[in-house]
Design an enzyme around this catalytic site. Structure first.
Site, PDB file in Angstrom:
ATOM      1  N   HIS A 146       0.835  -1.208   0.000  1.00 49.66           N
ATOM      2  CA  HIS A 146       0.000   0.000   0.000  1.00 49.66           C
ATOM      3  C   HIS A 146       0.871   1.260   0.000  1.00 49.66           C
ATOM      4  O   HIS A 146       0.710   2.139  -0.860  1.00 49.66           O
ATOM      5  CB  HIS A 146      -0.911  -0.020   1.226  1.00 49.66           C
ATOM      6  CG  HIS A 146      -1.768   1.197   1.380  1.00 49.66           C
ATOM      7  ND1 HIS A 146      -3.111   1.210   1.089  1.00 49.66           N
ATOM      8  CD2 HIS A 146      -1.490   2.456   1.816  1.00 49.66           C
ATOM      9  CE1 HIS A 146      -3.619   2.409   1.310  1.00 49.66           C
ATOM     10  NE2 HIS A 146      -2.641   3.188   1.764  1.00 49.66           N
ATOM     11  N   GLU A 147       1.765   1.351   0.961  1.00 52.26           N
ATOM     12  CA  GLU A 147       2.603   2.552   1.054  1.00 52.26           C
ATOM     13  C   GLU A 147       3.541   2.673  -0.148  1.00 52.26           C
ATOM     14  O   GLU A 147       3.846   3.774  -0.599  1.00 52.26           O
ATOM     15  CB  GLU A 147       3.399   2.554   2.365  1.00 52.26           C
ATOM     16  CG  GLU A 147       2.541   2.590   3.622  1.00 52.26           C
ATOM     17  CD  GLU A 147       1.563   3.757   3.654  1.00 52.26           C
ATOM     18  OE1 GLU A 147       1.845   4.805   3.035  1.00 52.26           O
ATOM     19  OE2 GLU A 147       0.505   3.618   4.292  1.00 52.26           O
TER      20      GLU A 147
ATOM     21  N   HIS B 270       1.778   4.461  -2.888  1.00 54.70           N
ATOM     22  CA  HIS B 270       1.916   5.912  -2.732  1.00 54.70           C
ATOM     23  C   HIS B 270       3.287   6.367  -3.240  1.00 54.70           C
ATOM     24  O   HIS B 270       3.413   7.394  -3.918  1.00 54.70           O
ATOM     25  CB  HIS B 270       1.795   6.302  -1.261  1.00 54.70           C
ATOM     26  CG  HIS B 270       0.395   6.356  -0.736  1.00 54.70           C
ATOM     27  ND1 HIS B 270      -0.622   7.042  -1.361  1.00 54.70           N
ATOM     28  CD2 HIS B 270      -0.165   5.824   0.394  1.00 54.70           C
ATOM     29  CE1 HIS B 270      -1.735   6.934  -0.660  1.00 54.70           C
ATOM     30  NE2 HIS B 270      -1.481   6.196   0.401  1.00 54.70           N
TER      31      HIS B 270
ATOM     32  N   HIS C 201       3.558   6.702  -6.894  1.00 54.62           N
ATOM     33  CA  HIS C 201       2.883   7.921  -7.345  1.00 54.62           C
ATOM     34  C   HIS C 201       3.850   9.106  -7.305  1.00 54.62           C
ATOM     35  O   HIS C 201       3.815   9.984  -8.184  1.00 54.62           O
ATOM     36  CB  HIS C 201       1.675   8.180  -6.438  1.00 54.62           C
ATOM     37  CG  HIS C 201       0.589   8.977  -7.075  1.00 54.62           C
ATOM     38  ND1 HIS C 201      -0.561   9.326  -6.403  1.00 54.62           N
ATOM     39  CD2 HIS C 201       0.454   9.503  -8.310  1.00 54.62           C
ATOM     40  CE1 HIS C 201      -1.343  10.026  -7.206  1.00 54.62           C
ATOM     41  NE2 HIS C 201      -0.744  10.152  -8.368  1.00 54.62           N
TER      42      HIS C 201
END
Length: 680
Positions: free
Chosen positions: A469-470, A473, A476
């Protein structure tokens, strides 16, 4: 020693020179950078030439670069490696930064230049990204109160400064409360049910604290969560639960109740000054959801689908307790314990069975390989790059041409100076400068189960999901390719920012991906197909309960941020208000003396005010998006390239729905999410 924060960094990739930076450097450096930024703003205001996009909008975009750099270092350290000295400096500096920002965005001369360009935008032949920057710049001034007059403008500035102080105090109290509690166990019989590696770490911690022969458990996630899942001693589970849920709710110097009330009153007043009915209306104007009504419609729709099933899941656990011969009423400190036992029976699956396949180092290599197969980037550790703590690993991110496109810092283990949870941050955002791509400096910070003398760091499956998940990010930020840093990477609408992170979690359930890294840490055996199948099947286990829990937090968030100034002023009890907000979703008896709001860092110190719904909102996006990968192949290069080019690289250069449609070909529907969650 000279202050390294006063000049350009001579380090490789211009990373912060952490080894040279002393805490007392920050005050001088930020004061100096503030003066420099003010001079840059004055130069724009006093420019005698007609306002142009270049001499006003781009000049604003490029101003305050050193200030932003130094402030980013300070605030990142305050989250990941803080101390009383850093906290004090941050408390002193934060109001000054807030005041400066208000002064800039409320400057009428500067706004007159911006407005003149905005009013004539159709004649300027701007490209799409320039138009977006102009739009965001203009409305940032408006939303920061530039059109207010006299006392209202002064009051807006006062509120902004006070909110910055309250946010810091809230998080400092929460960190101190988390670190202060220690459950010391002296009788070995009280360890019944606990995993061996957890017991080993608790013993090591006790020895470090001068308690040889004892075991110490804390409220940090790698200690607290498995304790609640496996400890047979119900009294100790209750004790730990109450210690966790009474943080900042004891009426002492670290109590956050008054901070919560002050915060929501000030937010309501700030929104009212600008003509909004509530802070939620103010925030959501710049979100995909657009308004509190749409958020509530979205939440209510999901709640109707999940609450009845969640009640059935709770009843199932109560019945399961009876079959075990335990004559008790199900309480909150029982849920994780009995839920984990039933999960093991239903799916022949528990964390202790799965963890040996998820050695941290292997998972890191796995997420790197996943990114390489999808996006053509590789990761090379470089021990010469400076980091802020010995636990932090630094990597160069390299594209298929052999070019370094980003720096990536990874900080995985809990310590006293680090706040709870997991997050992505950056020390520098990507942008272009005279045609040269300035590479981003991206970091993820987690609190994973650390190694012990007897075991390496073995992750639970949910920790594997957190890492993916992190890392989503981080992708991105690392793959951003925009002209302007204020539109780069994660600088997007808050209910869109979770799409890149949450879509990455899907690969954790794919055997094709798991075979890249999920190997038994002792034997090297690949994770068996039947174990992956059981992980997949168990993914919807108590999903309705989890959905209701998350939606209840969204309801609490919206309740706090849908208040008018009059309504906010009338709230006298944080506890009573929270109980009312949770009343429609309660699945357990209320535990007196416990409270969520006073430790709800996401909305009171983390930027998610009127935005906690965005996790579920983004789940709709991620499930819908991943259905394309499922159709074309989870490592299909064309699909990954489209996601990279239309989502990851574009940042906030267009409205997120337009970016989404360019990737997906249509607006999202909740069908894929409902199917995945077993709620269809």
């Amino acid at each position: 020693m000279s202050n390294p924060l006063l000049s350009s960094f001579a380090t490789k990739y211009e990373l912060p020179p952490f080894r040279q930076i002393k805490i007392d450097h920050f005050v001088e450096a930020i004061e100096s950078a503030l003066k420099e930024a003010k001079d840059e703003i004055d130069a724009i205001i006093n420019n005698q030439a007609e306002p142009t996009f270049a001499n006003t909008i781009e000049a604003l975009e490029n101003s305050g670069d050193k200030l932003q750099r130094n402030a980013s270092i300070l605030f990142n350290l305050n989250s990941a490696e803080t101390s009383e000295q850093i906290q004090k400096i941050t408390q002193d500096i934060s109001p000054k930064l807030s005041a400066f920002n208000s002064e800039v965005k409320q400057n009428e001369q500067l706004f007159a230049r911006v407005k003149k360009i905005y009013d004539n935008k159709d004649d300027l032949r701007l490209n799409g990204e320039q138009k977006k920057l102009l739009h965001e710049t203009y409305f940032d001034f408006v939303r920061r109160g530039v059109e207010l007059e006299g006392e209202k403008k002064d009051r807006f500035k006062e509120i902004s400064i006070e909110l910055s102080k309250l946010s810091l105090s809230f998080s400092e109290n929460l960190l101190a409360e988390t670190n202060s509690y220690k459950l010391v166990i002296e009788n070995e019989s009280d360890l019944a049910g606990l995993p061996a590696d957890l017991i080993g770490r608790a013993s090591e911690l006790a020895s470090k604290r001068g308690k040889d022969g004892c075991w110490i458990f804390t409220l940090q996630a790698p200690s607290y969560i498995p304790f609640m899942e496996y400890a047979d001693n119900r009294e100790l589970r209750e004790k730990m639960y109450k210690a966790f849920m009474t943080k900042c709710f004891k009426g002492d110097k670290r109590d956050n109740q008054e901070l919560v009330l002050k915060t929501i009153r000030l937010k309501a007043e700030l929104a009212s000054l600008l003509g909004y009915p509530s802070f939620g209306h103010y925030v959501l104007e710049q979100r995909m959801a657009e308004s509190p009504d749409k958020v509530m419609e979205f939440v209510d729709d999901l709640m109707k689908k999940s609450l009845p099933k969640a009640k059935e899941e709770v009843e199932e656990i109560q019945s399961y307790i009876q079959t075990k011969g335990d004559d008790i009423e199900l309480q909150r400190w029982d849920w994780a314990y009995y839920s984990e036992k039933l999960r093991k029976e239903k799916y022949e699956l528990d964390d202790e069975l799965v963890k040996p396949y998820f050695k941290l180092e292997n998972v890191i290599e796995g997420v790197f390989t996943t990114a390489e197969k999808l996006y053509g980037i590789s990761f090379r550790q470089n021990e010469e790059l400076e980091v802020y703590h010995e636990d932090v690993k630094a990597y160069e991110v390299i594209n298929e041409k052999g070019e370094v496109v980003s720096v990536f810092l990874a900080d995985f283990f809990p310590r006293d100076g680090k706040r709870e949870g997991a997050w992505m941050t950056s020390y520098r955002s990507q942008r272009y400068d005279n045609g040269k791509r300035i590479i981003p400096q991206v970091s993820i910070v987690c609190n994973f189960t650390p190694s012990s003398t007897s075991h390496p760091s073995l992750l639970k499956f949910r920790e594997v999901e957190t890492l993916f998940h992190e890392f989503g990010h981080a992708l991105h930020g690392m793959l951003a390719d925009t002209q302007y840093q204020s539109l780069s990477g994660t600088s997007v609408y808050w209910d869109f920012v979770e799409l890149p992170s949450q879509i990455m979690e899907n690969w954790c359930y794919e055997k094709e991906c798991l075979d890249l890294f999920a190997k038994h840490y002792k034997t090297g055996e690949l994770i068996p197909a039947d174990l992956v199948d059981r992980i997949k099947k168990s993914s919807t286990y108590h999903e309705a309960y989890a959905t209701v829990r998350q939606l209840s937090f969204a309801l609490l968030d919206m309740a706090w941020h849908s208040l008018s100034p009059t309504e906010a002023a009338a709230i006298k009890s944080v506890g009573d208000f929270e109980d009312q907000a949770f009343s429609s979703t309660e699945l357990f008896p209320i535990v007196e003396g416990t409270n969520m709001s006073v430790q709800f860092g996401h909305i009171f110190s983390g930027g998610y005010a009127a935005g906690y719904y965005s996790y579920k909102w983004a789940e709709v996006l991620d499930a819908d998006s991943f259905s394309v990968f499922q159709k074309n192949g989870v490592f299909d290069k064309a699909t990954a390239t489209s996601f990279k080019e239309n989502i990851l690289s574009k940042g906030g250069t267009e409205h997120p729905m337009e970016l989404y449609k360019k990737f997906r070909g249509q607006e999202p529907t909740p069908d894929a999410l409902l199917k995945r969650a077993g709620l269809a």
